[in-house]
Write a protein that holds these residues in place. Structure first.
Motif, PDB file in Angstrom:
ATOM      1  N   ASP A 150     -42.000  17.588  33.620  1.00  0.00           N
ATOM      2  CA  ASP A 150     -42.551  18.715  32.438  1.00  0.00           C
ATOM      3  C   ASP A 150     -43.784  18.176  31.874  1.00  0.00           C
ATOM      4  N   ARG A 151     -44.074  16.974  31.888  1.00  0.00           N
ATOM      5  CA  ARG A 151     -45.704  16.639  31.402  1.00  0.00           C
ATOM      6  C   ARG A 151     -46.456  16.455  32.443  1.00  0.00           C
ATOM      7  N   TYR A 152     -45.713  16.155  33.712  1.00  0.00           N
ATOM      8  CA  TYR A 152     -46.510  16.634  34.759  1.00  0.00           C
ATOM      9  C   TYR A 152     -47.381  18.084  34.777  1.00  0.00           C
ATOM     10  N   VAL A 153     -46.557  18.894  35.027  1.00  0.00           N
ATOM     11  CA  VAL A 153     -46.985  19.813  34.979  1.00  0.00           C
ATOM     12  C   VAL A 153     -48.182  20.697  33.191  1.00  0.00           C
ATOM     13  N   ALA A 154     -47.502  20.100  32.194  1.00  0.00           N
ATOM     14  CA  ALA A 154     -48.014  20.060  31.039  1.00  0.00           C
ATOM     15  C   ALA A 154     -50.021  19.464  31.151  1.00  0.00           C
ATOM     16  N   ILE A 155     -49.794  18.169  31.576  1.00  0.00           N
ATOM     17  CA  ILE A 155     -51.032  17.091  32.143  1.00  0.00           C
ATOM     18  C   ILE A 155     -52.173  17.647  33.239  1.00  0.00           C
ATOM     19  N   SER A 156     -50.730  18.609  34.622  1.00  0.00           N
ATOM     20  CA  SER A 156     -52.146  18.579  35.499  1.00  0.00           C
ATOM     21  C   SER A 156     -52.035  20.430  35.728  1.00  0.00           C
ATOM     22  N   LYS A 157     -51.897  21.375  35.267  1.00  0.00           N
ATOM     23  CA  LYS A 157     -51.618  22.333  35.392  1.00  0.00           C
ATOM     24  C   LYS A 157     -51.379  23.286  33.746  1.00  0.00           C
ATOM     25  N   TYR A 247     -45.282   9.669  37.352  1.00  0.00           N
ATOM     26  CA  TYR A 247     -46.737   9.690  36.379  1.00  0.00           C
ATOM     27  C   TYR A 247     -47.561   9.251  36.818  1.00  0.00           C
ATOM     28  N   LEU A 248     -47.515   8.847  38.549  1.00  0.00           N
ATOM     29  CA  LEU A 248     -48.231   8.559  39.703  1.00  0.00           C
ATOM     30  C   LEU A 248     -49.356  10.123  39.534  1.00  0.00           C
ATOM     31  N   PHE A 249     -49.024  10.659  39.305  1.00  0.00           N
ATOM     32  CA  PHE A 249     -49.956  11.984  39.130  1.00  0.00           C
ATOM     33  C   PHE A 249     -50.213  12.799  38.293  1.00  0.00           C
ATOM     34  N   ILE A 250     -49.586  12.372  37.099  1.00  0.00           N
ATOM     35  CA  ILE A 250     -50.277  12.082  35.816  1.00  0.00           C
ATOM     36  C   ILE A 250     -51.476  11.076  36.055  1.00  0.00           C
ATOM     37  N   ILE A 251     -51.115  10.322  36.129  1.00  0.00           N
ATOM     38  CA  ILE A 251     -52.568   9.022  36.093  1.00  0.00           C
ATOM     39  C   ILE A 251     -53.436   9.222  36.745  1.00  0.00           C
ATOM     40  N   ALA A 252     -53.073  10.203  37.836  1.00  0.00           N
ATOM     41  CA  ALA A 252     -54.181  10.395  38.670  1.00  0.00           C
ATOM     42  C   ALA A 252     -54.924  11.605  38.301  1.00  0.00           C
ATOM     43  N   THR A 253     -54.454  12.863  37.502  1.00  0.00           N
ATOM     44  CA  THR A 253     -55.007  13.614  36.966  1.00  0.00           C
ATOM     45  C   THR A 253     -55.873  13.052  35.862  1.00  0.00           C
ATOM     46  N   VAL A 254     -54.924  12.538  34.874  1.00  0.00           N
ATOM     47  CA  VAL A 254     -55.596  11.863  33.760  1.00  0.00           C
ATOM     48  C   VAL A 254     -57.078  11.054  33.510  1.00  0.00           C
ATOM     49  N   LEU A 255     -57.234  10.660  34.856  1.00  0.00           N
ATOM     50  CA  LEU A 255     -58.222   9.386  35.346  1.00  0.00           C
ATOM     51  C   LEU A 255     -59.651  10.200  35.415  1.00  0.00           C
ATOM     52  N   ARG A 256     -59.558  11.394  36.002  1.00  0.00           N
ATOM     53  CA  ARG A 256     -59.982  12.654  35.961  1.00  0.00           C
ATOM     54  C   ARG A 256     -60.664  13.503  35.184  1.00  0.00           C
ATOM     55  N   ILE A 257     -60.272  13.043  34.123  1.00  0.00           N
ATOM     56  CA  ILE A 257     -60.477  13.595  32.588  1.00  0.00           C
ATOM     57  C   ILE A 257     -62.240  12.592  32.374  1.00  0.00           C
ATOM     58  N   SER A 258     -63.070  13.271  32.016  1.00  0.00           N
ATOM     59  CA  SER A 258     -64.027  12.471  31.478  1.00  0.00           C
ATOM     60  C   SER A 258     -64.271  11.547  30.234  1.00  0.00           C
ATOM     61  N   SER A 259     -63.946  12.534  29.346  1.00  0.00           N
ATOM     62  CA  SER A 259     -63.611  12.047  28.004  1.00  0.00           C
ATOM     63  C   SER A 259     -62.581  11.014  27.485  1.00  0.00           C
ATOM     64  N   GLN A 261     -61.345  10.539  24.984  1.00  0.00           N
ATOM     65  CA  GLN A 261     -60.574  11.091  23.947  1.00  0.00           C
ATOM     66  C   GLN A 261     -59.679  11.827  24.569  1.00  0.00           C
ATOM     67  N   GLY A 262     -60.069  12.302  25.557  1.00  0.00           N
ATOM     68  CA  GLY A 262     -59.115  13.313  26.091  1.00  0.00           C
ATOM     69  C   GLY A 262     -58.391  12.597  27.292  1.00  0.00           C
ATOM     70  N   ARG A 263     -58.991  11.635  27.753  1.00  0.00           N
ATOM     71  CA  ARG A 263     -57.614  10.939  28.418  1.00  0.00           C
ATOM     72  C   ARG A 263     -56.342   9.942  27.588  1.00  0.00           C
ATOM     73  N   LEU A 264     -57.183  10.143  26.323  1.00  0.00           N
ATOM     74  CA  LEU A 264     -55.715   9.236  25.351  1.00  0.00           C
ATOM     75  C   LEU A 264     -55.051  10.116  24.688  1.00  0.00           C
ATOM     76  N   LYS A 265     -55.601  11.714  24.370  1.00  0.00           N
ATOM     77  CA  LYS A 265     -54.634  12.575  24.015  1.00  0.00           C
ATOM     78  C   LYS A 265     -53.290  12.484  24.539  1.00  0.00           C
ATOM     79  N   ALA A 266     -54.526  12.616  26.458  1.00  0.00           N
ATOM     80  CA  ALA A 266     -53.190  12.516  27.612  1.00  0.00           C
ATOM     81  C   ALA A 266     -52.073  12.026  27.727  1.00  0.00           C
ATOM     82  N   PHE A 267     -52.299  11.083  27.507  1.00  0.00           N
ATOM     83  CA  PHE A 267     -51.844   9.532  27.860  1.00  0.00           C
ATOM     84  C   PHE A 267     -50.653   9.825  26.718  1.00  0.00           C
ATOM     85  N   SER A 268     -51.019   9.925  25.743  1.00  0.00           N
ATOM     86  CA  SER A 268     -49.844  10.035  23.997  1.00  0.00           C
ATOM     87  C   SER A 268     -49.508  10.759  24.306  1.00  0.00           C
ATOM     88  N   THR A 269     -49.164  11.949  24.838  1.00  0.00           N
ATOM     89  CA  THR A 269     -48.277  13.453  25.443  1.00  0.00           C
ATOM     90  C   THR A 269     -46.806  12.673  26.328  1.00  0.00           C
TER      91      THR A 269
END
Length: 336
Positions: A150-157, A247-259, A261-269
């Motif tokens: 669920d967290r993977y889908v929420a962050i990746s899509k 979580y490997l897919f989540i990390i890969a997605t988060v690292l592509r976020i330029s901001s 603050q956006g990365r921190l928000k994604a990880f906080s979820t």
């Protein structure tokens, strides 16, 4: 049972003659061992000191009371507040229900043994405790894996999240978690209690766990151990690998976020779920996969077992609510 073990248990019961006289605690006779006539088990628990037992009763009663209140409150909040009618909170609500049930398998019996001279549990009671313990433990492993997806889908899509995590899919994942957990529990329970317990009826633990029961069983155990580790791999290791992959897919997605603050928000979820996974899997894997060397102590196992059976169900409501703005607002709305 070896002479050394007999002496250890006899030492444990020294000063407890009144238990033996009433027949509430006793060793099996040689005839009973040969006839495989175990009708009850004795749970040694944590200590024989009456003062410490009273103290443990107060501690466990407090923890159980908070567990019941915390999990029920979280379930009520999720049901009543429309803002919490999302896939993430649907899974959290089911996790609270599972933890409430899970804690109730162990703690009431622990409370009784702390204040009662009768430390016994019937064969049927031990079987039921074992069955529900294994079933809920396996179910929680699956449910935590579903929450990771669920967290993977929420962050990746994020744009397709509501459509991808439909009510039907979420309900199916929860149903499969319980179904898979209890099917596998039925297999290991049937196999475990098909053994003849012809040694002693004394379990050096506070509940009917797999390893102490296997130690008491007689007969060839090679095939059983293969089955046990297969089920461990299928029900614990496999969900853990799915969580890791998510979580490997989540990390890969988060690292592509330029901001940043956006990365921190994604990880906080994901922080609450990661905390739950680390605490639960850490204790489970320690008990069932940690190599037992010469320095191995049953007391250490008891402490770790207490954590995932009694303490962890209390921590989950805190983990998912203390740092969650939506839950806090729903609680403020519910309270007068």
């Amino acid at each position: 049972m070896a002479d050394g073990e007999d002496k250890r248990f006899e030492h444990w019961f020294r000063g407890q003659e009144k238990w033996k006289k009433t027949g509430q605690v006793r060793f099996l006779t040689a005839m009973e061992r040969s006839n495989h006539s175990v009708t009850e088990f004795i749970l040694l628990g944590f200590t024989t000191n009456q003062g410490m037992q009273l103290g443990l009763f107060v501690v466990f009663l407090s923890v159980y009371s908070l567990t019941v209140v915390g999990n029920i409150t979280l379930m009520v909040l999720i049901c009543n507040d429309s803002r919490l009618h999302t896939p993430m909170y649907f899974f959290i609500g089911n996790l609270s229900f599972l933890d409430l049930w899970y804690s109730s398998i162990y703690t009431p019996k622990i409370l009784v043994t702390c204040i009662s001279e009768d430390k016994s549990i019937s064969f049927a009671g031990c079987l039921c405790q074992f069955f529900f313990s294994a079933g809920l433990a396996y179910s929680e492993c699956y449910l935590l894996a579903a929450m990771a997806y669920d967290r993977y889908v929420a962050i990746s899509k994020p744009l397709l999240y509501a459509q991808a995590m439909s009510i039907k899919l979420c309900a199916s994942l929860v149903a499969v978690s319980y179904l898979g957990g209890f099917i596998n529990s039925s297999v290991i329970t049937k196999k475990t209690f098909s053994f003849n317990f012809c040694r002693e009826n004394i379990i050096d633990d506070f509940f009917c766990d797999l390893l102490p029961l296997v130690k008491l069983a007689c007969g060839e155990k090679g095939g059983y151990m293969v089955l046990m580790y297969f089920l461990l791999s299928f029900n614990v290791i496999s969900p853990a690998l799915l969580i890791l992959a998510s979580y490997l897919f989540i990390i890969a997605t988060v690292l592509r976020i330029s901001s940043s603050q956006g990365r921190l928000k994604a990880f906080s979820t994901c922080s609450s779920h990661l905390t739950s996974v680390t605490l639960y899997y850490g204790s489970i894997l320690y008990i069932y996969t940690f190599p037992r060397g010469s320095s191995y102590s049953l007391d250490t196992d008891k402490i770790v077992s207490t954590f995932y059976t009694v303490v962890f169900p209390l921590l989950n409501p805190m983990i998912y609510s203390l740092r969650n703005k939506d839950v806090k607002e729903a609680l403020n709305k519910l309270l007068p």
